[in-house]
Scaffold this active site. Structure first.
Site, PDB file in Angstrom:
ATOM      1  N   LYS A   2      30.253  -3.164  -7.109  1.00 11.03           N
ATOM      2  CA  LYS A   2      29.087  -3.698  -7.813  1.00 11.03           C
ATOM      3  C   LYS A   2      27.869  -2.885  -7.398  1.00 11.03           C
ATOM      4  O   LYS A   2      27.389  -2.997  -6.270  1.00 11.03           O
ATOM      5  CB  LYS A   2      28.887  -5.175  -7.491  1.00 11.03           C
ATOM      6  CG  LYS A   2      30.000  -6.076  -8.040  1.00 11.03           C
ATOM      7  CD  LYS A   2      29.722  -7.537  -7.783  1.00 11.03           C
ATOM      8  CE  LYS A   2      30.810  -8.412  -8.387  1.00 11.03           C
ATOM      9  NZ  LYS A   2      30.579  -9.857  -8.168  1.00 11.03           N
TER      10      LYS A   2
ATOM     11  N   LYS B  22      22.521  -9.016 -10.082  1.00 15.66           N
ATOM     12  CA  LYS B  22      22.594 -10.167  -9.173  1.00 15.66           C
ATOM     13  C   LYS B  22      22.358  -9.740  -7.730  1.00 15.66           C
ATOM     14  O   LYS B  22      21.746 -10.474  -6.949  1.00 15.66           O
ATOM     15  CB  LYS B  22      23.921 -10.902  -9.333  1.00 15.66           C
ATOM     16  CG  LYS B  22      25.152 -10.176  -8.823  1.00 15.66           C
ATOM     17  CD  LYS B  22      25.540 -10.613  -7.424  1.00 15.66           C
ATOM     18  CE  LYS B  22      26.762  -9.855  -6.941  1.00 15.66           C
ATOM     19  NZ  LYS B  22      27.173 -10.265  -5.572  1.00 15.66           N
TER      20      LYS B  22
ATOM     21  N   SER C  19      36.581  -7.114   3.136  1.00 11.79           N
ATOM     22  CA  SER C  19      36.933  -8.494   2.783  1.00 11.79           C
ATOM     23  C   SER C  19      37.466  -8.582   1.361  1.00 11.79           C
ATOM     24  O   SER C  19      38.499  -9.217   1.114  1.00 11.79           O
ATOM     25  CB  SER C  19      35.714  -9.406   2.972  1.00 11.79           C
ATOM     26  OG  SER C  19      34.611  -8.936   2.216  1.00 11.79           O
TER      27      SER C  19
END
Length: 570
Positions: free
Chosen positions: A348, A430, A253
């Site tokens: 990430k 996060k 994505s």
């Protein structure tokens, strides 16, 4: 957050100098060109000084030996550019050049510049007076230096040109000499003129048929013919290559969204898939139905297997893969990436087996000129629609500026920073914190808050030891990204955390999600990395044990509460 590198001040729209003075400068430029005595004295003094102080290197001087009028088109990095360009040309060619009207505000300075060949232009406006002066000077057999970028571009690659040079070439029929100036941006610091290497290179002159009153579109077309010749000289001198062609490795994505954004930002993009079948399907449908349905690929995006992409011909290579896949992808592509290319990381997480940050891992294995990492609360679909905010971390100011401009043209909010460690560790934090909050939610909102805050604090401690800045964690790359991840109802980390908190074994969760969860993959490695760095991280260690199946959710929650009481007692 570091401020974006500054360019020249924007043009002033008020009347900087009276109209009478403005016209007087142009009248002198049209009638006399330059004050020959003053011009020759200045050149006699300056050229030897440039050769010694700047170690001035002049290439392609033979291309300037043309008869009649001449247009010199050059990039613009410093106020010194017209003077060093004058040193490039033969002695019999006394140059005139357009200069922003603000330089003529002081009378004495305006008088000197005017006698040395400068005439004012009102930037940000259609200044027909300046264009007419330039045309008359060239038709008289003179030499006019013009900077198609329209302003000084001190960092990054070259900017996009304006069409004025194309119009002047068509109206006069004079040859256009493409010139690159490299190094003058490093010379001045305040009033100090420092001894820095300056290089110039001229390419063969270009000619175009003379045309009366050329249309704006024709002028723009001619400018687009001239500008690549300047870029060629610029890159030969070692200037920052323009971002023209990009490859995105990873057609998930985010990879698909990034291909759309780069194409919208003006780049020719190749989107690399794992298999030929996937490439054929996406290319045929012009959308990635598996990961980003409904988002059409622009015509500038081509799709092919990643192994077939000629990375050596790409100016930008994007790795849009999970952290656990980065070693495999880098191993398959590192020797194919050109040394003049830049790398953009969308990963990430930490990279196995040593828990390196993505930029650390890639910089040791890929011979790229510069590396950047992308952070911030950007959902792929929102980013593809232009409704996202990104944080761009890179130690290279030129790459930050280039990518800022690409994303700006694509319609995104982009904050550049040199705090790469802060951006990358915030992305790790996060994922882990969002996973923890979702896993603890069945035990109440308070438990979810304790889990997320505790893990966030432990990751922040590690980031500060890596040299990160606190404001990065407090901004878009940190709190902003965490908030977006926690609130995303279909986010992978949230769904993985919910399943984990219900007792589903970690190894079964990717199958239920249909894709990997960065947080689920990363937490055990993050816990090991913090332990090696001597960071006290009991809450992160407890989450890692839950993922490994060493404890159940009840034991993990009990451990969280113990850790919180111990922290308060300390």
């Amino acid at each position: 957050m570091q401020d974006r590198p500054r360019k020249s001040a924007p043009p002033r729209r008020d009347e900087v100098i009276p109209e009478e003075r403005f016209q007087r400068y142009h009248a002198y430029a049209r009638e006399h060109g330059v004050n020959r005595l003053l011009y020759n004295i200045i050149r006699l003094l300056f050229v030897p000084a440039f050769l010694i102080w700047f170690r001035l290197e002049r290439q392609g001087r033979e291309h300037a030996r043309v008869k009649g009028g001449l247009i010199v088109a050059a990039n613009h990095r410093s106020f010194l550019d017209p003077f060093v360009i004058g040193a490039l040309l033969p002695w019999n060619r006394q140059i005139q050049f357009v200069a922003k009207v603000e330089l003529f505000e002081r009378r004495w300075q305006g008088w000197i510049l005017n006698r040395l060949g400068a005439f004012p232009i009102r930037r940000g406006q259609s200044d027909e007076t300046a264009m007419e002066t330039a045309r008359l000077a060239v038709e008289r057999g003179g030499t006019v230096v013009i900077f198609p970028e329209g302003t000084r571009i001190r960092v990054g690659g070259l900017a996009r040109p304006k069409r004025g040079v194309g119009r002047l070439a068509l109206e006069t029929g004079a040859p256009v000499l493409p010139v690159a100036v490299h190094g003058t941006e490093h010379v001045r610091r305040g009033w100090r003129i420092r001894p820095r290497k300056v290089r110039l290179r001229a390419g063969p002159a270009l000619t175009f048929p003379r045309t009366d009153k050329p249309s704006p579109s024709l002028a723009a077309t001619v400018t687009e013919r001239i500008w690549p010749n300047i870029e060629l000289q610029w890159e030969y001198l070692g200037g920052v290559p323009a971002l023209r062609k990009a490859a995105v490795i990873g057609a998930g994505s985010w990879g698909t969204a990034m291909a759309v954004l780069l194409a919208r930002g003006g780049l020719e993009v190749q989107l690399g898939t794992r298999t030929p079948e996937a490439a054929e399907q996406i290319q045929r449908k012009r959308e990635n139905a598996a990961y980003l349905p409904g988002v059409r690929l622009p015509g500038e995006v081509s799709v092919r297997p990643a192994a077939e992409i000629e990375l050596a011909g790409c100016d930008l290579v994007c790795f849009a893969v999970p952290s656990r896949s980065l070693p495999q992808v880098v191993g398959a592509t590192a020797d194919r990436v050109g040394s003049r290319a830049a790398v953009l990381l969308l990963t990430k997480g930490l990279v196995q087996p040593l828990g390196l940050l993505p930029s650390e891992y890639v910089s040791e294995r890929v011979r790229a000129r510069a590396i950047a990492s992308l952070g911030g609360p950007a959902h792929a679909r929102e980013a593809a629609s232009g409704m996202a905010a990104l944080v761009l971390g890179s130690h290279d100011v030129d790459l930050r500026e280039q990518l800022f401009e690409v994303f700006d043209r694509a319609g995104l909010i982009c904050e550049p920073t040199d705090d790469v460690a802060g951006v990358e560790v915030a992305g790790v934090a996060k994922n882990a914190a969002a996973l923890a909050a979702a896993a603890a939610q069945p035990y109440g909102m308070n438990a979810a808050g304790i889990a997320a805050a505790g893990i966030w604090e432990e990751c922040l401690d590690y980031a500060l030891r890596k040299g990160a800045r606190l404001e990065t964690f407090a901004g878009l790359a940190g709190v902003g990204d965490l908030t977006a991840t926690v609130l995303a109802p279909e986010g992978r980390n949230r769904r993985a955390g919910e399943l984990l908190g219900k007792g589903v074994p970690a190894e079964q969760i990717p199958g239920r999600l249909g894709q990997a969860s960065e947080g689920l993959d990363a937490v055990p490695l993050v816990a090991e990395t913090l332990a090696r760095a001597a960071v006290d991280a009991p809450r992160l260690d407890g989450l890692a044990r839950l993922i490994r199946g060493e404890i159940d959710p009840d034991e993990w929650i009990a451990g969280l509460r113990r850790a919180e009481r111990q922290r308060r007692a300390a």
